[in-house]
Write a protein that holds these residues in place. Structure first.
Motif, PDB file in Angstrom:
ATOM      1  N   VAL A  49      -6.589   2.441   3.492  1.00  0.00           N
ATOM      2  CA  VAL A  49      -6.272   1.025   3.661  1.00  0.00           C
ATOM      3  C   VAL A  49      -5.234   0.925   4.769  1.00  0.00           C
ATOM      4  O   VAL A  49      -4.177   1.570   4.712  1.00  0.00           O
ATOM      5  N   THR A  50      -5.492   0.139   5.796  1.00  0.00           N
ATOM      6  CA  THR A  50      -4.589   0.051   6.944  1.00  0.00           C
ATOM      7  C   THR A  50      -3.708  -1.191   6.905  1.00  0.00           C
ATOM      8  O   THR A  50      -2.748  -1.279   7.671  1.00  0.00           O
ATOM      9  N   THR A  51      -4.007  -2.141   6.028  1.00  0.00           N
ATOM     10  CA  THR A  51      -3.157  -3.319   5.899  1.00  0.00           C
ATOM     11  C   THR A  51      -1.948  -2.986   5.026  1.00  0.00           C
ATOM     12  O   THR A  51      -2.036  -2.167   4.108  1.00  0.00           O
ATOM     13  N   ARG A  55      -3.391   6.190  -0.163  1.00  0.00           N
ATOM     14  CA  ARG A  55      -3.598   4.896   0.496  1.00  0.00           C
ATOM     15  C   ARG A  55      -5.072   4.513   0.610  1.00  0.00           C
ATOM     16  O   ARG A  55      -5.458   3.764   1.517  1.00  0.00           O
ATOM     17  N   SER A  56      -5.907   5.014  -0.271  1.00  0.00           N
ATOM     18  CA  SER A  56      -7.343   4.716  -0.199  1.00  0.00           C
ATOM     19  C   SER A  56      -7.729   3.696  -1.264  1.00  0.00           C
ATOM     20  O   SER A  56      -7.021   3.493  -2.256  1.00  0.00           O
ATOM     21  N   THR A  57      -8.872   3.059  -1.056  1.00  0.00           N
ATOM     22  CA  THR A  57      -9.379   2.136  -2.077  1.00  0.00           C
ATOM     23  C   THR A  57      -9.707   2.878  -3.368  1.00  0.00           C
ATOM     24  O   THR A  57      -9.699   2.283  -4.440  1.00  0.00           O
ATOM     25  N   ILE A  87       0.828  -1.208   0.000  1.00  0.00           N
ATOM     26  CA  ILE A  87       0.000   0.000   0.000  1.00  0.00           C
ATOM     27  C   ILE A  87       0.865   1.261   0.000  1.00  0.00           C
ATOM     28  O   ILE A  87       0.421   2.328  -0.461  1.00  0.00           O
ATOM     29  N   VAL A 104      -2.095  -4.747   0.017  1.00  0.00           N
ATOM     30  CA  VAL A 104      -3.382  -4.341  -0.537  1.00  0.00           C
ATOM     31  C   VAL A 104      -4.368  -5.503  -0.529  1.00  0.00           C
ATOM     32  O   VAL A 104      -5.545  -5.348  -0.185  1.00  0.00           O
ATOM     33  N   ASP A 119      -4.869  -7.810   1.431  1.00  0.00           N
ATOM     34  CA  ASP A 119      -5.416  -8.191   2.737  1.00  0.00           C
ATOM     35  C   ASP A 119      -6.563  -7.284   3.190  1.00  0.00           C
ATOM     36  O   ASP A 119      -7.225  -7.574   4.188  1.00  0.00           O
ATOM     37  N   HIS A 120      -6.782  -6.184   2.478  1.00  0.00           N
ATOM     38  CA  HIS A 120      -7.851  -5.257   2.862  1.00  0.00           C
ATOM     39  C   HIS A 120      -9.224  -5.879   2.585  1.00  0.00           C
ATOM     40  O   HIS A 120      -9.413  -6.575   1.582  1.00  0.00           O
ATOM     41  N   ARG A 121     -10.162  -5.617   3.462  1.00  0.00           N
ATOM     42  CA  ARG A 121     -11.530  -6.108   3.275  1.00  0.00           C
ATOM     43  C   ARG A 121     -12.461  -4.922   3.088  1.00  0.00           C
ATOM     44  O   ARG A 121     -12.528  -4.027   3.924  1.00  0.00           O
TER      45      ARG A 121
END
Length: 343
Positions: free
Chosen positions: A215-217, A303-305, A3, A220, A222-224
């Motif tokens: 996104v905190t993971t 870092r956003s979706t 990310i 990428v 691993d993000h839900r």
């Protein structure tokens, strides 16, 4: 995929705090995916890039006055509640501040008891589930009386006219945030686009606040994603299929529209059908697009979706280069900021 590769430095003063007086006078950065060429225009010039036979697709969701201010019954402690998702039967998933004061069984009163909420539980993400009680049969009518339009946390200025955080075609109430790419359109511009021979289709996706969260993971993958409710009508699906058949382009206004179109196209082998439901589609580089040919969008958070989605569509290097150019030329960012057209 890391990310950190989708991070960038943005001067704080470029975060737009207020909308422009004229929606269509915002700036427009045009990115040509094939070459990386950039053009600097005004948003009203978008009509020059739309051709007869194309279809422009809008998300007609309307932002709810989803922020409620109440007091905890028994103590009088002030509580702020933000509605996120309608769970049915007057139950809502919410965010609460301060959360530590609200445990299962807590009752919060709003508007001197016009609306009461009973906390029924805590979500995995730390939110609260409330069941609401009110007089009459229309929850949204009560909400219109008591609630406020929620603005993103990066907007600190007071919004004098709440309608400026709604698109001019907003119709179906249910979002916690605006589909901001559509904020640039005026009715006059939409009429001119239609007069040119461009079809206009509408669908609905009720935007949740998870759309804007970073996104905190580290990875990428691993993000839900959160799930959002969408509706595609038979008229919309038929128009999109006709557009494909005649060789026209499908131009999505916003990432919410894109996620809806791609959800339906992926489920039905590239065709569009009338349906409704929930989507948690996660679009990041490597994704194969099935629905859209061009995208109108705003400038997004690092870092956003959302920046992952536009990078999937145009390529990471092209997007980051376009963002560097936008920053150098002092474009305005985020919800009330300027726009991009990616062709």
């Amino acid at each position: 995929m890391d990310i950190k590769d989708y991070d960038f430095d943005l001067p704080e003063e470029l975060v737009a705090q207020t909308p422009l007086p004229d929606r269509a006078e915002s700036r427009l950065l045009v990115l040509h995916r094939a070459t990386g060429e950039l053009e600097h225009r005004r948003f009203r010039d978008v009509i020059e890039y739309l051709h007869p036979g194309d279809t422009l697709v809008l998300n007609d969701t309307r932002v709810m006055p989803a922020r409620l201010f109440g007091v905890k019954e028994g103590t009088g402690a002030k509580i702020e509640v933000l509605l996120l998702k309608d769970l049915g039967d007057d139950r809502w998933e919410t965010l609460v501040k301060p959360g530590k004061r609200v445990r299962p069984g807590t009752v919060v009163s709003f508007g001197d008891g016009l609306l009461r909420g009973v906390c029924e539980g805590v979500t995995d993400a730390g939110g609260r589930i409330f069941r609401f009680q009110y007089e009459g049969g229309d929850f949204h009518a009560v909400l219109e009386r008591l609630g406020e339009i929620p603005l993103p946390p990066y907007i600190r200025a007071k919004l004098d006219d709440p309608e400026r955080y709604q698109t001019v075609y907003a119709k179906k109430t249910g979002s916690a945030a605006a589909p901001t790419a559509g904020l640039h359109f005026t009715r006059e511009l939409l009429d001119a686009i239609a007069a040119k021979g461009v079809d206009i289709a509408t669908l609905t996706l009720h935007v949740g606040l998870g759309t804007f969260r970073p996104v905190t993971t580290e990875r990428v993958e691993d993000h839900r994603m959160h799930a959002e409710y969408y509706e595609v009508s038979e008229a919309c699906a038929d128009l999109l299929n006709r557009t494909r058949a005649r060789g026209g382009r499908i131009v999505a206004v916003g990432t919410t529209t894109t996620r809806t179109l791609e959800t339906v196209a992926q489920r039905h082998d590239g065709r569009f059908v009338a349906e409704s439901g929930w989507t948690d589609i996660f679009i990041y580089p490597g994704y194969r697009f099935r629905a859209i040919d061009a995208l109108i969008t705003n400038f997004h958070l690092p870092r956003s979706t959302l920046i992952l989605l536009v990078s999937a569509f145009a390529g990471r290097e092209r997007i980051l280069a376009a963002y560097r150019e936008a920053i150098a030329r002092r474009y305005r960012f985020f919800s009330f900021g300027d726009a991009m057209l990616i062709l």
